[in-house]
Design a protein around this motif. Structure first.
Motif, PDB file in Angstrom:
ATOM      1  N   VAL A 179       4.058  -8.946   4.425  1.00 24.30           N
ATOM      2  CA  VAL A 179       3.531  -7.831   5.217  1.00 24.30           C
ATOM      3  C   VAL A 179       2.439  -8.318   6.161  1.00 24.30           C
ATOM      4  N   LYS A 180       1.554  -9.173   5.649  1.00 25.61           N
ATOM      5  CA  LYS A 180       0.461  -9.697   6.485  1.00 25.61           C
ATOM      6  C   LYS A 180       1.010 -10.564   7.619  1.00 25.61           C
ATOM      7  N   SER A 181       2.106 -11.289   7.348  1.00 27.74           N
ATOM      8  CA  SER A 181       2.720 -12.099   8.402  1.00 27.74           C
ATOM      9  C   SER A 181       3.260 -11.208   9.517  1.00 27.74           C
ATOM     10  N   ARG A 182       3.751 -10.045   9.129  1.00 28.93           N
ATOM     11  CA  ARG A 182       4.338  -9.118  10.113  1.00 28.93           C
ATOM     12  C   ARG A 182       3.259  -8.380  10.891  1.00 28.93           C
ATOM     13  N   TRP A 183       2.201  -7.983  10.187  1.00 27.05           N
ATOM     14  CA  TRP A 183       1.121  -7.222  10.826  1.00 27.05           C
ATOM     15  C   TRP A 183      -0.220  -7.882  10.481  1.00 27.05           C
ATOM     16  N   PRO A 184      -0.539  -9.012  11.101  1.00 27.00           N
ATOM     17  CA  PRO A 184      -1.731  -9.793  10.722  1.00 27.00           C
ATOM     18  C   PRO A 184      -3.060  -9.067  10.924  1.00 27.00           C
ATOM     19  N   LYS A 185      -3.084  -8.033  11.766  1.00 31.87           N
ATOM     20  CA  LYS A 185      -4.346  -7.350  12.041  1.00 31.87           C
ATOM     21  C   LYS A 185      -4.572  -6.131  11.157  1.00 31.87           C
ATOM     22  N   ARG A 186      -3.620  -5.830  10.286  1.00 33.55           N
ATOM     23  CA  ARG A 186      -3.790  -4.679   9.399  1.00 33.55           C
ATOM     24  C   ARG A 186      -4.880  -4.950   8.359  1.00 33.55           C
ATOM     25  N   ALA A 187      -5.534  -3.889   7.942  1.00 35.70           N
ATOM     26  CA  ALA A 187      -6.545  -4.008   6.886  1.00 35.70           C
ATOM     27  C   ALA A 187      -5.872  -4.369   5.565  1.00 35.70           C
ATOM     28  N   LYS A 188      -6.619  -5.021   4.690  1.00 37.22           N
ATOM     29  CA  LYS A 188      -6.083  -5.461   3.399  1.00 37.22           C
ATOM     30  C   LYS A 188      -5.527  -4.287   2.606  1.00 37.22           C
ATOM     31  N   GLU A 189      -6.221  -3.146   2.638  1.00 33.09           N
ATOM     32  CA  GLU A 189      -5.778  -1.979   1.874  1.00 33.09           C
ATOM     33  C   GLU A 189      -4.428  -1.484   2.394  1.00 33.09           C
ATOM     34  N   ALA A 190      -4.247  -1.481   3.703  1.00 33.81           N
ATOM     35  CA  ALA A 190      -2.984  -1.020   4.289  1.00 33.81           C
ATOM     36  C   ALA A 190      -1.848  -1.987   3.971  1.00 33.81           C
ATOM     37  N   ILE A 191      -2.156  -3.270   3.954  1.00 39.77           N
ATOM     38  CA  ILE A 191      -1.143  -4.283   3.615  1.00 39.77           C
ATOM     39  C   ILE A 191      -0.684  -4.096   2.172  1.00 39.77           C
ATOM     40  N   GLU A 192      -1.632  -3.921   1.263  1.00 43.66           N
ATOM     41  CA  GLU A 192      -1.276  -3.746  -0.143  1.00 43.66           C
ATOM     42  C   GLU A 192      -0.532  -2.432  -0.372  1.00 43.66           C
ATOM     43  N   GLU A 193      -0.902  -1.396   0.358  1.00 40.91           N
ATOM     44  CA  GLU A 193      -0.201  -0.117   0.227  1.00 40.91           C
ATOM     45  C   GLU A 193       1.269  -0.259   0.655  1.00 40.91           C
ATOM     46  N   GLN A 194       1.497  -0.972   1.772  1.00 40.55           N
ATOM     47  CA  GLN A 194       2.869  -1.215   2.241  1.00 40.55           C
ATOM     48  C   GLN A 194       3.645  -2.034   1.208  1.00 40.55           C
ATOM     49  N   ALA A 195       3.001  -3.068   0.661  1.00 39.68           N
ATOM     50  CA  ALA A 195       3.655  -3.926  -0.335  1.00 39.68           C
ATOM     51  C   ALA A 195       4.001  -3.134  -1.591  1.00 39.68           C
ATOM     52  N   ARG A 196       3.079  -2.316  -2.061  1.00 38.14           N
ATOM     53  CA  ARG A 196       3.322  -1.526  -3.276  1.00 38.14           C
ATOM     54  C   ARG A 196       4.466  -0.532  -3.074  1.00 38.14           C
ATOM     55  N   ARG A 197       4.569   0.009  -1.870  1.00 38.66           N
ATOM     56  CA  ARG A 197       5.631   0.982  -1.595  1.00 38.66           C
ATOM     57  C   ARG A 197       7.004   0.365  -1.776  1.00 38.66           C
ATOM     58  N   PHE A 198       7.164  -0.866  -1.319  1.00 36.61           N
ATOM     59  CA  PHE A 198       8.477  -1.505  -1.431  1.00 36.61           C
ATOM     60  C   PHE A 198       8.701  -2.109  -2.817  1.00 36.61           C
ATOM     61  N   ILE A 199       7.639  -2.460  -3.497  1.00 38.03           N
ATOM     62  CA  ILE A 199       7.776  -2.884  -4.898  1.00 38.03           C
ATOM     63  C   ILE A 199       8.274  -1.710  -5.738  1.00 38.03           C
ATOM     64  N   GLU A 200       7.747  -0.530  -5.484  1.00 40.10           N
ATOM     65  CA  GLU A 200       8.235   0.680  -6.154  1.00 40.10           C
ATOM     66  C   GLU A 200       9.687   0.961  -5.783  1.00 40.10           C
ATOM     67  N   LEU A 201      10.013   0.734  -4.522  1.00 40.45           N
ATOM     68  CA  LEU A 201      11.353   1.030  -4.033  1.00 40.45           C
ATOM     69  C   LEU A 201      12.429   0.241  -4.781  1.00 40.45           C
ATOM     70  N   VAL A 202      12.110  -0.994  -5.183  1.00 40.80           N
ATOM     71  CA  VAL A 202      13.091  -1.816  -5.902  1.00 40.80           C
ATOM     72  C   VAL A 202      12.921  -1.725  -7.419  1.00 40.80           C
ATOM     73  N   GLY A 203      12.098  -0.776  -7.869  1.00 39.89           N
ATOM     74  CA  GLY A 203      11.985  -0.533  -9.303  1.00 39.89           C
ATOM     75  C   GLY A 203      11.095  -1.483 -10.063  1.00 39.89           C
ATOM     76  N   LEU A 204      10.090  -2.061  -9.398  1.00 42.82           N
ATOM     77  CA  LEU A 204       9.196  -3.012 -10.071  1.00 42.82           C
ATOM     78  C   LEU A 204       7.771  -2.481 -10.195  1.00 42.82           C
ATOM     79  N   GLY A 205       7.615  -1.173 -10.063  1.00 45.34           N
ATOM     80  CA  GLY A 205       6.293  -0.602 -10.269  1.00 45.34           C
ATOM     81  C   GLY A 205       5.757  -0.947 -11.653  1.00 45.34           C
ATOM     82  N   GLY A 206       4.518  -1.381 -11.727  1.00 42.97           N
ATOM     83  CA  GLY A 206       3.919  -1.807 -12.983  1.00 42.97           C
ATOM     84  C   GLY A 206       3.948  -3.309 -13.189  1.00 42.97           C
ATOM     85  N   SER A 207       4.715  -4.033 -12.343  1.00 42.58           N
ATOM     86  CA  SER A 207       4.814  -5.499 -12.469  1.00 42.58           C
ATOM     87  C   SER A 207       4.071  -6.222 -11.353  1.00 42.58           C
TER      88      SER A 207
END
Length: 306
Positions: free
Chosen positions: A105-133
């Motif tokens: 995510v950071k490679s795609r949007w290098p100027k995004r804030a850390k919180e926004a990057i992690e929020e985007q990452a968590r959304r797709f981790i949830e999407l593939v069923g890995l929430g909690g890991s």
């Protein structure tokens, strides 16, 4: 095809010099348009250049002839508009699940804030069923979970094109089926344009809108394009009950077992590389074969000759 394709493969070839011998042509004169939101699978035996085609689409290799146009621009190298899921998960072992996806995510949007990057990452981790890991490292994950991380990482950068190089081939049957279900659900929900190479006929039937059949290499070419006659909203459980299922499956297996070899050895007289035959197998004892300028319903044996 009335709409302008998102991807246009235009006359590409790949040749390799062979010391002391003639140049080896893996494939040549491939033409293929891919619509936005379409899921296309390419099938063929080893040596026909499937992975090379995918690498050219990814910008990791360059064609000897021709070019690939994506959204109106010729591919000149790798781009974050195109994400690749490889056979191996290719995760960074020192990073957590969240860290691996957030890195993309950071490679795609290098100027995004850390919180926004992690929020985007968590959304797709949830999407593939890995929430909690999120805090687990690759060494703590099963093979299927690692591939889920690879899928989440690829999708998290919201690519125009998802390229898949037999990503489920090393998994056990149960895990492979589960991940196929997840990928199909995600692609339908998001309208993701996907190009995938596979040796698995049943995988192609389940996932693809169109299936591109390659003759054997070297000197491979697109023999025909098979339109999947099954409904786009399809269930794995009921797949084999659909009246067109066995006609489609038998057509693909017949190609891989017999016709992929014989077509390579036959003269390509009358074969238009720009417009390979488009075939739609059905439960009736006939196939619909579309050639440039007309559409005709031909007996199965006749369709194989086009």
């Amino acid at each position: 095809m009335t709409e302008k394709p998102l991807i246009s493969i235009e006359g590409i070839a790949r040749r390799y010099p062979a010391p002391g011998r003639q140049t080896t042509t893996i494939f040549e004169n491939l033409w293929l348009p891919i619509r936005r939101g379409e899921f296309v699978c390419m099938i063929g035996h080893s040596g026909c250049g499937k992975t090379t085609v995918l690498n050219i689409l990814a910008g990791l290799d360059a064609p000897s002839d021709g070019e690939v146009i994506v959204d109106g621009k010729a591919i000149s190298g790798p781009s974050l508009d195109r994400a690749v899921i490889f056979q191996s998960h290719a995760l960074l072992p020192w990073r957590t699940v969240l860290g691996n996806v957030a890195f993309a995510v950071k490679s795609r949007w290098p100027k995004r804030a850390k919180e926004a990057i992690e929020e985007q990452a968590r959304r797709f981790i949830e999407l593939v069923g890995l929430g909690g890991s999120e805090r687990k490292r690759p060494a703590e994950l099963s093979g299927g979970m690692k591939q889920r991380v690879g899928i989440a990482r690829a999708l998290s950068i919201e690519p125009k094109i998802l390229l898949m190089d037999e990503p489920f081939s090393a998994l056990d049957a149960l895990t492979r089926g589960t991940l196929q279900d997840e990928v199909r659900r995600i692609c339908l929900d998001t309208g993701q344009t996907t190009f995938m190479i596979t040796h698995d006929v049943d995988e192609a039937i389940y996932l693809a809108d169109r299936i591109v059949l390659m003759t054997n290499g070297p000197g491979a070419r697109i023999a025909e394009i098979v339109e999947n006659p099954l409904p786009r909203e399809r269930s794995r459980i009921d797949l084999h009950r659909h009246p067109h299922y066995y006609a489609l499956r038998n057509h693909l297996i017949d190609f891989l077992v017999t016709r992929s070899r014989t077509l390579r050895d036959q003269p390509a007289d009358g074969h238009d590389p720009r417009h390979p035959p488009v075939v739609r197998p059905s439960a009736a004892p006939e196939l619909v074969v579309t050639t440039p300028g007309d559409a005709a319903t031909l007996p199965l044996a006749a369709a194989h000759k086009h």
